[in-house]
Design an enzyme around this catalytic site. Structure first.
Site, PDB file in Angstrom:
ATOM      1  N   ILE A 162       2.143  74.714   4.676  1.00  0.00           N
ATOM      2  CA  ILE A 162       1.168  75.618   4.024  1.00  0.00           C
ATOM      3  C   ILE A 162       0.995  76.881   4.870  1.00  0.00           C
ATOM      4  CG2 ILE A 162      -1.152  75.790   3.040  1.00  0.00           C
ATOM      5  CD1 ILE A 162      -1.150  72.640   3.020  1.00  0.00           C
ATOM      6  N   ASP A 222       1.434  77.597  17.515  1.00  0.00           N
ATOM      7  CA  ASP A 222       1.961  76.352  16.942  1.00  0.00           C
ATOM      8  C   ASP A 222       2.747  75.622  18.024  1.00  0.00           C
ATOM      9  OD1 ASP A 222       3.447  74.395  15.266  1.00  0.00           O
ATOM     10  OD2 ASP A 222       2.673  75.595  13.602  1.00  0.00           O
ATOM     11  N   ASP A 229      -0.190  74.274  22.312  1.00  0.00           N
ATOM     12  CA  ASP A 229      -1.048  73.296  21.656  1.00  0.00           C
ATOM     13  C   ASP A 229      -2.455  73.881  21.548  1.00  0.00           C
ATOM     14  OD1 ASP A 229      -2.778  70.860  21.388  1.00  0.00           O
ATOM     15  OD2 ASP A 229      -0.851  69.852  21.599  1.00  0.00           O
ATOM     16  N   PHE A 262      -4.714  75.878  10.379  1.00  0.00           N
ATOM     17  CA  PHE A 262      -3.913  74.810   9.760  1.00  0.00           C
ATOM     18  C   PHE A 262      -3.498  73.725  10.755  1.00  0.00           C
ATOM     19  CE2 PHE A 262      -2.795  78.679   7.336  1.00  0.00           C
ATOM     20  CZ  PHE A 262      -3.062  78.252   6.048  1.00  0.00           C
ATOM     21  N   SER A 269      -9.442  68.678   3.174  1.00  0.00           N
ATOM     22  CA  SER A 269      -8.588  67.927   2.260  1.00  0.00           C
ATOM     23  C   SER A 269      -9.416  67.150   1.234  1.00  0.00           C
ATOM     24  CB  SER A 269      -7.758  66.936   3.078  1.00  0.00           C
ATOM     25  OG  SER A 269      -7.082  66.033   2.246  1.00  0.00           O
ATOM     26  N   ALA A 270      -8.835  66.980   0.058  1.00  0.00           N
ATOM     27  CA  ALA A 270      -9.477  66.159  -0.968  1.00  0.00           C
ATOM     28  C   ALA A 270      -9.597  64.714  -0.514  1.00  0.00           C
ATOM     29  CB  ALA A 270      -8.660  66.226  -2.254  1.00  0.00           C
ATOM     30  N   TYR A 322      -7.441  59.753   9.325  1.00  0.00           N
ATOM     31  CA  TYR A 322      -7.113  61.159   9.052  1.00  0.00           C
ATOM     32  C   TYR A 322      -8.264  61.830   8.293  1.00  0.00           C
ATOM     33  CZ  TYR A 322      -5.183  65.125   6.479  1.00  0.00           C
ATOM     34  OH  TYR A 322      -5.002  66.357   5.907  1.00  0.00           O
ATOM     35  N   LYS A 329     -11.129  64.967   9.268  1.00  0.00           N
ATOM     36  CA  LYS A 329     -11.431  66.167   8.470  1.00  0.00           C
ATOM     37  C   LYS A 329     -12.930  66.284   8.218  1.00  0.00           C
ATOM     38  CE  LYS A 329      -7.296  67.926   7.833  1.00  0.00           C
ATOM     39  NZ  LYS A 329      -6.915  69.183   8.468  1.00  0.00           N
ATOM     40  N   ASN A 375       6.674  61.056   3.217  1.00  0.00           N
ATOM     41  CA  ASN A 375       5.641  60.144   2.720  1.00  0.00           C
ATOM     42  C   ASN A 375       5.173  60.582   1.348  1.00  0.00           C
ATOM     43  OD1 ASN A 375       5.343  58.568   5.097  1.00  0.00           O
ATOM     44  ND2 ASN A 375       4.216  60.265   6.034  1.00  0.00           N
TER      45      ASN A 375
HETATM   46  P1  NAD Z   1       2.283  70.799   8.591  1.00  0.00           P
HETATM   47  O1  NAD Z   1       2.411  69.613   9.465  1.00  0.00           O
HETATM   48  O2  NAD Z   1       3.489  71.310   7.905  1.00  0.00           O
HETATM   49  O3  NAD Z   1       1.627  72.010   9.405  1.00  0.00           O
HETATM   50  C1  NAD Z   1       0.762  71.806  10.498  1.00  0.00           C
HETATM   51  C2  NAD Z   1       1.236  72.686  11.632  1.00  0.00           C
HETATM   52  O4  NAD Z   1       0.402  72.466  12.770  1.00  0.00           O
HETATM   53  C3  NAD Z   1       2.662  72.364  12.068  1.00  0.00           C
HETATM   54  O5  NAD Z   1       3.389  73.562  12.212  1.00  0.00           O
HETATM   55  C4  NAD Z   1       2.479  71.672  13.410  1.00  0.00           C
HETATM   56  O6  NAD Z   1       3.575  71.883  14.291  1.00  0.00           O
HETATM   57  C5  NAD Z   1       1.212  72.337  13.909  1.00  0.00           C
HETATM   58  N1  NAD Z   1       0.463  71.543  14.887  1.00  0.00           N
HETATM   59  C6  NAD Z   1       0.152  70.225  14.806  1.00  0.00           C
HETATM   60  N2  NAD Z   1      -0.569  69.872  15.875  1.00  0.00           N
HETATM   61  C7  NAD Z   1      -0.711  70.984  16.653  1.00  0.00           C
HETATM   62  C8  NAD Z   1      -1.362  71.267  17.870  1.00  0.00           C
HETATM   63  N3  NAD Z   1      -2.032  70.310  18.548  1.00  0.00           N
HETATM   64  N4  NAD Z   1      -1.313  72.514  18.369  1.00  0.00           N
HETATM   65  C9  NAD Z   1      -0.650  73.479  17.710  1.00  0.00           C
HETATM   66  N5  NAD Z   1      -0.012  73.280  16.553  1.00  0.00           N
HETATM   67  C10 NAD Z   1      -0.054  72.046  16.026  1.00  0.00           C
HETATM   68  O7  NAD Z   1       1.137  70.484   7.543  1.00  0.00           O
HETATM   69  P2  NAD Z   1       0.712  71.264   6.241  1.00  0.00           P
HETATM   70  O8  NAD Z   1       1.072  70.439   5.076  1.00  0.00           O
HETATM   71  O9  NAD Z   1       1.151  72.672   6.320  1.00  0.00           O
HETATM   72  O10 NAD Z   1      -0.866  71.171   6.400  1.00  0.00           O
HETATM   73  C11 NAD Z   1      -1.605  72.184   7.052  1.00  0.00           C
HETATM   74  C12 NAD Z   1      -3.042  71.725   7.183  1.00  0.00           C
HETATM   75  O11 NAD Z   1      -3.539  71.422   5.880  1.00  0.00           O
HETATM   76  C13 NAD Z   1      -3.228  70.455   8.002  1.00  0.00           C
HETATM   77  O12 NAD Z   1      -4.401  70.597   8.762  1.00  0.00           O
HETATM   78  C14 NAD Z   1      -3.402  69.358   6.964  1.00  0.00           C
HETATM   79  O13 NAD Z   1      -4.195  68.325   7.447  1.00  0.00           O
HETATM   80  C15 NAD Z   1      -4.084  70.117   5.849  1.00  0.00           C
HETATM   81  N6  NAD Z   1      -3.838  69.540   4.515  1.00  0.00           N
HETATM   82  C16 NAD Z   1      -2.568  69.345   4.087  1.00  0.00           C
HETATM   83  C17 NAD Z   1      -2.335  68.792   2.819  1.00  0.00           C
HETATM   84  C18 NAD Z   1      -0.941  68.510   2.331  1.00  0.00           C
HETATM   85  O14 NAD Z   1      -0.798  67.734   1.381  1.00  0.00           O
HETATM   86  N7  NAD Z   1       0.087  69.122   2.891  1.00  0.00           N
HETATM   87  C19 NAD Z   1      -3.422  68.454   2.008  1.00  0.00           C
HETATM   88  C20 NAD Z   1      -4.711  68.686   2.467  1.00  0.00           C
HETATM   89  C21 NAD Z   1      -4.916  69.228   3.738  1.00  0.00           C
HETATM   90  C1  WQD Z   2       0.981  61.205  -4.780  1.00  0.00           C
HETATM   91  C2  WQD Z   2       1.157  60.126  -5.849  1.00  0.00           C
HETATM   92  C3  WQD Z   2       1.362  57.879  -4.989  1.00  0.00           C
HETATM   93  C4  WQD Z   2       5.141  58.518  -2.947  1.00  0.00           C
HETATM   94  C5  WQD Z   2      -1.633  62.587   0.370  1.00  0.00           C
HETATM   95  C6  WQD Z   2      -2.674  62.364   1.410  1.00  0.00           C
HETATM   96  C7  WQD Z   2      -3.786  63.349   1.249  1.00  0.00           C
HETATM   97  C8  WQD Z   2      -3.270  64.784   1.186  1.00  0.00           C
HETATM   98  C9  WQD Z   2      -2.150  64.931   0.222  1.00  0.00           C
HETATM   99  C10 WQD Z   2      -3.428  65.776   3.367  1.00  0.00           C
HETATM  100  C11 WQD Z   2       0.349  58.875  -5.546  1.00  0.00           C
HETATM  101  C12 WQD Z   2       2.621  58.322  -5.681  1.00  0.00           C
HETATM  102  C13 WQD Z   2       3.989  58.675  -3.685  1.00  0.00           C
HETATM  103  C14 WQD Z   2       6.168  57.671  -3.466  1.00  0.00           C
HETATM  104  C15 WQD Z   2       4.815  57.279  -5.408  1.00  0.00           C
HETATM  105  N1  WQD Z   2      -2.752  65.228   2.444  1.00  0.00           N
HETATM  106  N2  WQD Z   2       3.836  58.085  -4.882  1.00  0.00           N
HETATM  107  N3  WQD Z   2       5.968  57.092  -4.690  1.00  0.00           N
HETATM  108  O1  WQD Z   2      -1.474  60.139  -1.591  1.00  0.00           O
HETATM  109  O2  WQD Z   2      -2.239  61.838  -3.287  1.00  0.00           O
HETATM  110  O3  WQD Z   2      -2.219  62.417  -0.920  1.00  0.00           O
HETATM  111  O4  WQD Z   2      -1.155  63.950   0.475  1.00  0.00           O
HETATM  112  O5  WQD Z   2      -4.609  65.962   3.412  1.00  0.00           O
HETATM  113  O6  WQD Z   2      -4.628  63.162   2.331  1.00  0.00           O
HETATM  114  O7  WQD Z   2      -3.174  61.054   1.282  1.00  0.00           O
HETATM  115  O8  WQD Z   2      -0.088  62.217  -2.082  1.00  0.00           O
HETATM  116  O9  WQD Z   2       2.284  62.665  -2.431  1.00  0.00           O
HETATM  117  O10 WQD Z   2       1.636  60.648  -1.076  1.00  0.00           O
HETATM  118  O11 WQD Z   2       1.210  60.640  -3.503  1.00  0.00           O
HETATM  119  O12 WQD Z   2       4.698  56.724  -6.500  1.00  0.00           O
HETATM  120  O13 WQD Z   2       7.204  57.462  -2.834  1.00  0.00           O
HETATM  121  O14 WQD Z   2       2.520  59.715  -5.840  1.00  0.00           O
HETATM  122  O15 WQD Z   2       1.066  56.555  -5.311  1.00  0.00           O
HETATM  123  O16 WQD Z   2      -0.114  58.409  -6.756  1.00  0.00           O
HETATM  124  P1  WQD Z   2      -1.545  61.524  -2.020  1.00  0.00           P
HETATM  125  P2  WQD Z   2       1.345  61.553  -2.207  1.00  0.00           P
END
Ligand code: NAD
Ligand code: WQD
Length: 350
Positions: free
Chosen positions: A12, A31, A65, A92, A136-137, A160, A164, A210
């Site tokens: 993101i 980062d 870090d 982030f 996060s949701a 996790y 948050k 995942n």
């Molecule tokens: P990401 O892992 O791709 O990005 C996180 C970045 O932070 C990475 O570049 C990582 O190297 C860096 N990082 C981790 N620990 C660090 C540290 N201690 N010091 C410096 N850098 C560090 O994840 P993303 O999907 O881009 O998510 C960004 C943020 O949004 C995260 O905080 C995550 O929890 C939150 N978020 C993500 C999702 C999702 O589904 N991707 C959903 C909700 C919230």
């Molecule tokens: C989506 C749907 C699974 C993988 C996660 C974190 C959440 C947030 C976003 C950071 C679900 C189904 C998945 C697979 C499947 N991240 N699924 N087969 O669980 O909604 O949310 O990412 O904050 O905290 O929990 O996302 O992409 O893992 O799953 O059927 O191999 O896909 O059951 O319904 P999720 P997901």
């Protein structure tokens, strides 16, 4: 205006850095590259240079870090001395795997919570009190009625999610202090997927993904054999789980909208759901991906995944009304862009 972007090299973060540069912001990224690749920000620059026909654009990148106070402080001092102080932070940086957080909760509390405290302490010291935070949701847990509103019950079910919530609480307490004026946006993301439409930057998970979307693209590309669908007996229209998928570029633009919204105030704290408000089942997602990209996803049904919610969908009305922002890219666009990234980069940034 210079913005500090901790975690800006990640999924993101890199898309948001692109959106920030395209709007003329100057950015500094810190980062550790623990879950990202050096190439992502180089590619962000390539896109900006190509789209805007500019040569002199750069991102100041500090490989460090966020728990390292001296490293964070060094950045604030550098720009203060240059007369171009860091004005805001879009944060982030952190660990984001639910499974890993169950296995190593201390790591998650240390990185996410202590890292954020460290960042806030340095911000405060250098009079930078505007922050947009990646929440996060996942903080809502699964006992809520839908769609989820910002004031729905907060009930995280894994370490996790609890980190948050803790960071949001720290931000609340920071905001409520009597002396300093903070501007804080807690953005609660739903399920970000897709990639920039160029296919040049995207999500590059390390190892087997995942999350469902990178899993789908890797099955379509023949890197993984088959997608297991977790459960076919959920109380939904087709028996599979429902999520609120949002295009990562819409999410990126939401951050800039949040930053600009905060600028209207002297002091502000706001919690906002960033989602589309639309629910999509796993089967609908697969079906859309197959149709728009003309590919087949090999799949089977497996049992429910522990800790999954049946439906997670945002009420995004508050974000829509506050931010002058709305998600513009539909599920088809998410699938098209995510597949383009996968085809152009079969192994991500590797
Ligand atoms: P990401 O892992 O791709 O990005 C996180 C970045 O932070 C990475 O570049 C990582 O190297 C860096 N990082 C981790 N620990 C660090 C540290 N201690 N010091 C410096 N850098 C560090 O994840 P993303 O999907 O881009 O998510 C960004 C943020 O949004 C995260 O905080 C995550 O929890 C939150 N978020 C993500 C999702 C999702 O589904 N991707 C959903 C909700 C919230
Ligand atoms: C989506 C749907 C699974 C993988 C996660 C974190 C959440 C947030 C976003 C950071 C679900 C189904 C998945 C697979 C499947 N991240 N699924 N087969 O669980 O909604 O949310 O990412 O904050 O905290 O929990 O996302 O992409 O893992 O799953 O059927 O191999 O896909 O059951 O319904 P999720 P997901």
């Amino acid at each position: 205006m210079r913005i500090l972007v901790p975690g800006g090299a990640g999924f993101i973060g890199s898309h948001t850095c692109l959106a920030l540069l395209e709007k003329g912001y100057e950015i500094t990224v810190i980062d550790s590259y623990i879950n990202s690749h050096k190439k992502s920000l180089q590619r962000v620059l390539d896109i900006v240079k190509r789209n805007n026909r500019v040569k002199n654009i750069s991102i100041d990148i500090e490989i460090a870090d966020i728990r390292d106070e001296k490293a964070v402080e060094k950045l604030f001092i550098r720009y203060k001395d240059l007369g171009n102080p860091i004005k805001a932070v879009i944060h982030f940086a952190g660990r984001k795997s639910v499974q890993e957080s169950v296995l190593d909760p201390l790591l998650y509390w240390d990185v996410n919570v202590n890292g954020s405290i460290n960042l806030l302490r340095v911000m405060d010291k250098y009079n930078c009190r505007t922050i947009v935070f990646s929440s996060s949701a996942t903080i809502y847990g699964f006992s809520n009625s839908l769609p989820l509103k910002e004031n729905s019950e907060i009930k995280p079910i894994n370490p996790y999610g609890r980190t948050k919530v803790a960071i949001e609480q720290i931000l609340n307490d920071t905001y409520n202090n009597q002396t300093d004026k903070w501007k804080i946006a807690n953005l609660r993301y739903f399920n970000p997927i897709g990639a920039h439409s160029s296919g040049i930057i995207g999500e590059s998970p390390i190892g087997i993904p995942n999350n469902i979307f990178p899993y789908i693209t890797q099955v379509a590309a023949g890197i993984l054999d088959q997608l297991s669908i977790f459960g076919q007996d959920w109380p939904t229209l087709d028996g599979t789980c429902v999520r609120d998928y949002i295009h990562v570029m819409d999410l990126a633009e939401g951050h800039i909208a949040a930053l600009e919204y905060l600028n209207n105030f002297e002091k502000k704290l706001v919690n906002l759901n960033l989602g589309t408000g639309l629910g999509t089942s796993v089967l609908e997602l697969i079906d859309t991906f197959e149709k728009v990209n003309n590919v087949k996803i090999s799949k089977n049904f497996a049992g429910r995944r522990i800790g999954d919610s049946c439906k997670v969908v945002a009420d995004n009305c508050l974000a829509l009304s506050c931010l002058n922002w709305s998600p513009k890219r539909d599920l088809e666009k998410m699938c098209l862009d995510g597949w383009k990234w996968q085809i152009l980069n079969p192994r991500g940034y590797d």
